[in-house]
Design an enzyme around this catalytic site. Structure first.
Site, PDB file in Angstrom:
ATOM      1  N   HIS A   5      42.102  55.231  83.923  1.00 51.93           N
ATOM      2  CA  HIS A   5      42.680  54.564  85.090  1.00 51.93           C
ATOM      3  C   HIS A   5      42.612  53.039  84.996  1.00 51.93           C
ATOM      4  CE1 HIS A   5      42.241  53.303  89.506  1.00 51.93           C
ATOM      5  NE2 HIS A   5      43.486  53.690  89.366  1.00 51.93           N
ATOM      6  N   HIS A  41      46.485  44.870  88.853  1.00 49.81           N
ATOM      7  CA  HIS A  41      46.299  45.679  90.056  1.00 49.81           C
ATOM      8  C   HIS A  41      46.003  44.805  91.259  1.00 49.81           C
ATOM      9  CE1 HIS A  41      44.654  48.461  92.984  1.00 49.81           C
ATOM     10  NE2 HIS A  41      45.091  49.473  92.261  1.00 49.81           N
TER      11      HIS A  41
END
Length: 276
Positions: A5, A41
């Site tokens: 991830h 992100h």
């Protein structure tokens, strides 16, 4: 598929694959003109993770190409799938088509090397918003228009907003998608997984396994605990997204799962529904 991830810095490709991931997920942010700009992100992100690692998107693609091109000094044979988590919520709906086109052009040049011995990994485009389905249309048309229609075989799709499964089906219909479908379900690791539960993941698995379903693969995110890993495997998902690939690999080695699951290789077609 053990899916690492938030792999947004180039050095993390090696790090996650060495921990046991055969797949990585990378965030892609866009500028105001719908150009993919950074692998980034930002805050907030999963607990126990640094949210602000980044690269320029095209630099990341070049490094990813090296990591997935046989014969390259950076090659990882087991890295076979890459999920691009497309942060399109910064865009207007009418920009989705352009975003898809521009994304495809970047991949064609910097990852697929214009069809000349580029990276071999399968790619999943993960879109957070059903109303951005035209991103798929724009993406699919581009390799064809550039003389590389064969590259569409390498690309699949996911709508990641935890929407109602029926609504997801409608969005794919509008985009003309009839295969190569991954379905994600999940929640940040900051919230205990039992609060969300696996009901929707199980619904996606039921769709996958039905004779008239549209889903080919189901993955669950973000799983860092052994107990949750076991629950996800018991629900028969195809992939688990994690910050700790070694935890998932350990559980897969337990006697209860060893005979039933194995780590996917390049020969496992990620667009084919697995038949028991």
């Amino acid at each position: 598929w053990i899916m690492g991830h938030m792999v947004n810095a180039i050095y993390q490709i090696d790090e996650f694959v060495n921990l046991g991931a055969n797949s990585i997920e990378t965030d892609v942010s866009f500028d105001d003109s719908a150009n993919p700009e950074y692998t980034y992100h930002g805050v907030p992100c999963d607990c126990r993770r640094w949210c602000k690692k980044w690269e320029y998107f095209n630099n990341f693609l070049k490094a990813l190409r090296k990591a997935t091109t046989p014969g390259d000094s950076k090659y990882h044979e087991k890295l076979v799938l890459v999920v691009f988590d497309l942060k399109t919520n910064s865009l207007y709906d009418h920009q989705a088509y352009d975003a898809g086109k521009k994304l495809a052009k970047n991949l064609l040049q910097h990852y697929w090397n214009n069809g000349n011995n580029g990276g071999r990994a399968y790619i999943v485009l993960s879109i957070p918003n059903l109303s951005h389905y035209k991103l798929i249309t724009g993406f699919k048309e581009t390799p064809k228009n550039e003389g590389h229609p064969e590259l569409k075989e390498k690309v699949g799709f996911d709508f990641s907003g935890n929407d109602n499964i029926d609504q997801v089906a409608k969005a794919y219909k509008k985009a003309g998608v009839t295969g190569h479908v991954w379905q994600s379900d999940g929640i940040t690791n900051c919230i205990a997984s039992f609060i969300r539960g696996l009901d929707r993941a199980k619904e996606a698995v039921a769709n996958r396994d039905s004779s008239n379903g549209f889903i080919n693969k189901v993955y669950y995110w973000t799983v860092d605990k052994r107990a949750t890993t076991r629950e996800a495997l018991d629900a028969e998902v195809d992939g688990i997204m994690t910050n700790d690939p070694d935890v998932i690999a350990d559980v897969l080695n337990e006697s209860a799962y060893k005979a039933k699951f194995r780590i996917a290789t390049y020969d496992d077609n990620p667009w084919e529904t697995f038949k028991k």
